[in-house]
Scaffold this active site. Structure first.
Site, short mmCIF file in Angstrom:
data_model
loop_
_atom_site.label_atom_id
_atom_site.label_comp_id
_atom_site.label_asym_id
_atom_site.label_seq_id
_atom_site.Cartn_x
_atom_site.Cartn_y
_atom_site.Cartn_z
N TYR A 57 0.84 -1.20 0.00
CA TYR A 57 0.00 0.00 0.00
C TYR A 57 0.88 1.25 0.00
O TYR A 57 1.67 1.48 0.91
CB TYR A 57 -0.93 0.03 1.21
N SER A 208 -13.65 -3.74 0.33
CA SER A 208 -14.36 -3.06 -0.75
C SER A 208 -15.87 -3.14 -0.56
O SER A 208 -16.62 -3.51 -1.47
CB SER A 208 -13.97 -3.64 -2.12
N GLY A 212 -15.86 -0.16 -4.50
CA GLY A 212 -15.00 0.86 -5.07
C GLY A 212 -15.62 2.24 -5.10
O GLY A 212 -15.11 3.14 -5.77
N LEU A 214 -18.90 2.72 -6.02
CA LEU A 214 -20.10 2.69 -6.86
C LEU A 214 -21.37 2.71 -6.01
O LEU A 214 -22.34 3.41 -6.34
CB LEU A 214 -20.08 1.45 -7.76
#
Length: 339
Positions: A57, A208, A212, A214
């Site tokens: 990350y 998630s 993401g 959405l």
């Protein structure tokens, strides 16, 4: 505060897990260190304890920031990180071999500024390394005191079975957790992977949860991801896997699900993100939901969403609207660790 034991272990973790993929020191990082520290303190002050990062990350700077942020509260934290993803161009700079995992663990310990990791996870499967080698290596980490518990991420049901069998053959330490993508647009782990986890003693950490972004209403049909969003960042990556992931998220059936979430939210007088997180937090096989806030305010909203109770009829409605993703859904975010 409600805590659950993680899989077939005595480790108690909070229902919310703080995901730290956004933490970084580069100019493109969504969450710079001062805000990251505020997020960590707010998370711990609220009584939650599971903090998750990974060696890849933000090029390792997420681990460095997490290490500094928790240094004065280390005993309050169940610290989780991951190894296996590419760390360089060499043939042994990735994977689940003894050579790579040993170097990866020591590098993570150094960046995190700690002498042990509570939960060390294999970030992705490695078909080229025998499971016996991987599990023997991980068991050695536990016996040395550098790792307390073991987990995996993005593993198939078959890979989980092979790993647990290998640990049993060796008389070693098994996995106690699986971290997997899971949301209303990604339910493909339900038919096989979740029953495997139940049978073999793995708790599920769901990452998630908003697909993401959405399911939070951040994207629109036929439009490019807006600048500054996570999907815009991945779309700009040179890796074809990154673009494939974005295209998978923005598939037309997923927008149909997002529209249903938005309609439910309007009827209930709340936000789409609250609906999506409440649905996931109530799933019986989920031990902890991995949240990825960019700001302390986002963290506060997400934590509140996990305590929101949907009416049973609404849950059934969302189950039906997302039924197609039981057999296919957004792919795992391979772009995060692809070279």
């Amino acid at each position: 505060m409600r805590y659950l034991t993680l899989g077939r272990s005595g480790l108690r973790v909070s229902r919310a897990c703080l995901g730290t993929m956004n933490f970084g020191t580069d100019p493109q990082a969504p969450t710079p260190e001062p805000e990251a520290r505020r997020i960590v303190d707010a998370f711990l002050d609220a009584g939650h304890n599971l903090v998750d990062t990974a060696d890849t990350y933000r090029g390792g700077t997420s681990e460095e920031i997490v290490g500094r942020a928790i240094a004065h509260r280390r005993s309050e934290v169940v610290l989780a990180t991951k190894g296996a993803a590419p760390q360089g161009p060499g043939p042994n700079d990735r994977g689940l071999s003894r050579a790579h995992l040993t170097r990866a663990l020591h590098a993570s310990l150094r960046r995190l500024g700690t002498d042990y990791i509570d939960l060390y996870q294999c970030h992705l499967p490695d078909a080229d390394t025998p499971p016996d080698e991987t599990m023997a290596t991980l068991d050695g980490f536990v016996r040395s005191g550098k790792v307390l518990y073991l987990g995996c991420s993005n593993f198939t049901a078959a890979a989980i079975v092979e790993a647990q069998w290998a640990a049993s053959r060796l008389g070693g330490t098994p996995f106690v957790s699986l971290q997997a993508g899971y949301s209303l647009i990604a339910r493909a782990i339900e038919p096989e992977i979740m029953p495997t986890c139940r049978r073999l003693g793995l708790g599920v950490l769901a990452y998630s949860p908003l697909g993401g972004g959405l399911l939070a209403g951040r994207y629109r049909r036929g439009a490019a991801p807006p600048p500054g969003t996570r999907l815009a960042e991945w779309w700009a990556m040179p890796s074809p896997l990154a673009r494939s992931y974005v295209e998978g998220i923005l598939a037309a059936p997923h927008f149909d699900i997002a529209d249903e979430v938005e309609a439910v939210a309007a009827e209930l007088g709340t936000e789409p993100a609250t609906v999506a997180l409440a649905w996931l937090g109530a799933r019986p096989d989920v031990t902890s939901v991995v949240l990825g806030p960019r700001t302390a305010d986002q963290l506060t909203a997400n934590l509140a969403a996990l305590t929101y109770e949907l009416p049973p009829s609404t849950t059934a409605r969302l189950d039906e609207a997302s039924r197609s993703t039981l057999t296919h859904g957004s792919p795992p975010p391979a772009a995060r660790w692809a070279s």
